[in-house]
Scaffold this motif. Sequence first.
Motif, mmCIF file in Angstrom:
data_model
loop_
_atom_site.group_PDB
_atom_site.id
_atom_site.type_symbol
_atom_site.label_atom_id
_atom_site.label_comp_id
_atom_site.label_asym_id
_atom_site.label_seq_id
_atom_site.Cartn_x
_atom_site.Cartn_y
_atom_site.Cartn_z
ATOM 1 N N LEU A 1 1.170 -0.746 0.018
ATOM 2 C CA LEU A 1 -0.188 -0.184 -0.096
ATOM 3 C C LEU A 1 1.327 1.083 -0.019
ATOM 4 O O LEU A 1 0.694 2.295 -1.048
ATOM 5 N N ASN A 2 1.761 1.187 0.602
ATOM 6 C CA ASN A 2 2.292 2.369 0.781
ATOM 7 C C ASN A 2 3.479 2.634 -0.121
ATOM 8 O O ASN A 2 3.166 3.840 -0.815
ATOM 9 N N LEU B 1 2.137 2.318 -3.603
ATOM 10 C CA LEU B 1 1.707 2.288 -4.314
ATOM 11 C C LEU B 1 0.636 3.835 -4.462
ATOM 12 O O LEU B 1 0.795 4.610 -4.986
ATOM 13 N N LYS B 2 0.742 4.252 -3.650
ATOM 14 C CA LYS B 2 0.096 5.155 -3.168
ATOM 15 C C LYS B 2 1.056 6.739 -2.724
ATOM 16 O O LYS B 2 1.167 7.776 -3.491
ATOM 17 N N GLN B 3 2.489 6.422 -2.665
ATOM 18 C CA GLN B 3 4.012 6.968 -2.771
ATOM 19 C C GLN B 3 4.263 7.796 -4.310
ATOM 20 O O GLN B 3 4.557 8.273 -4.248
ATOM 21 N N LEU C 1 -0.995 7.953 -8.191
ATOM 22 C CA LEU C 1 -2.512 7.265 -7.249
ATOM 23 C C LEU C 1 -2.608 7.786 -5.884
ATOM 24 O O LEU C 1 -1.312 8.402 -5.722
ATOM 25 N N ASP C 2 -3.502 7.982 -4.999
ATOM 26 C CA ASP C 2 -3.532 8.877 -4.427
ATOM 27 C C ASP C 2 -4.147 7.491 -3.559
ATOM 28 O O ASP C 2 -3.855 6.308 -3.997
ATOM 29 N N TYR C 3 -4.134 7.932 -1.771
ATOM 30 C CA TYR C 3 -4.171 6.627 -1.097
ATOM 31 C C TYR C 3 -5.403 6.089 -1.078
ATOM 32 O O TYR C 3 -5.368 4.676 -1.548
ATOM 33 N N TYR C 4 -6.434 6.282 -1.731
ATOM 34 C CA TYR C 4 -8.268 5.273 -1.851
ATOM 35 C C TYR C 4 -7.792 5.060 -2.482
ATOM 36 O O TYR C 4 -8.113 3.095 -2.798
ATOM 37 N N GLN C 5 -6.976 4.731 -3.876
ATOM 38 C CA GLN C 5 -7.096 4.259 -5.010
ATOM 39 C C GLN C 5 -5.679 2.951 -4.886
ATOM 40 O O GLN C 5 -6.829 1.736 -5.446
ATOM 41 N N ALA C 6 -4.917 3.753 -4.122
ATOM 42 C CA ALA C 6 -3.613 2.189 -4.312
ATOM 43 C C ALA C 6 -5.199 1.551 -2.675
ATOM 44 O O ALA C 6 -4.214 0.353 -2.763
ATOM 45 N N LYS C 7 -5.511 2.197 -1.404
ATOM 46 C CA LYS C 7 -6.446 1.205 -1.023
ATOM 47 C C LYS C 7 -6.556 0.319 -1.596
ATOM 48 O O LYS C 7 -7.337 -1.637 -1.161
#
Length: 237
Positions: free
Chosen positions: A181-182, A184-186, A190-196
Amino acid sequence: MPRSNRIALLIIASIIVAISVVLAIRLGKTHETSKNENLNNEAQQLIAQQQTNDSLRRVSYYRKNKNYHARKQKSYPSVENDVVAHSSTTNQPDKPLYPSKKKLTFDLNKADTLDLEQLYGIGPTLARRIVRYRERLGGFYSIEQLKEVYGLDVQLVERLSSQLTLSDTPLRTLNPNTATLNELKQHPYLDYYQAKAIVTFRQQGGKFHSSSDLLKIGLLDEATIRKIEPYLSFIET
């Protein structure tokens, strides 16, 4: 002693006391005046000394600058004299006295901040932002991506495009089937919600075989997938 004599003595004593008080006041004023005059004299002396020091420094400054301009004029003669001397000592056609500066070109994926600072319109701050954004992306695949860097407008990117190249340096990729997750969101795309959502999808048994499978994630549209597609890898390790 008769009463009249006592009254006379009291009057004389009162007069003596009054005279003493007046004399004491006058002496005090005289002392204070003398003290103030001494302070004023000291202040005036300090002011005069400061003015003298300022004058000396001013004279030294003007002399120094006068000598500097004289040396500068001597070291760098006028362009007109240079041209005359050049024409009189050679029969060759006149050449430009100051040749144009060579246009620099840098690889956008390899240039460091010092390289980028040599480009017109790029200072230390923008150079650091470009390098930092390149690291977050995993490398540039298009010069147009510079428009995503804060502080770089369209006109500046278009002007710099002729001085920047892109080598075949491989991009740093992400595998949506294994990336955390970390990780992807970095990524900037991609933002946090997309990575999640990606992590949740695969935890529920889903698997991505190509970038088109990311359309199964409701939070990812086609435009986002096209942007991030060069940074995706689906190779099993």
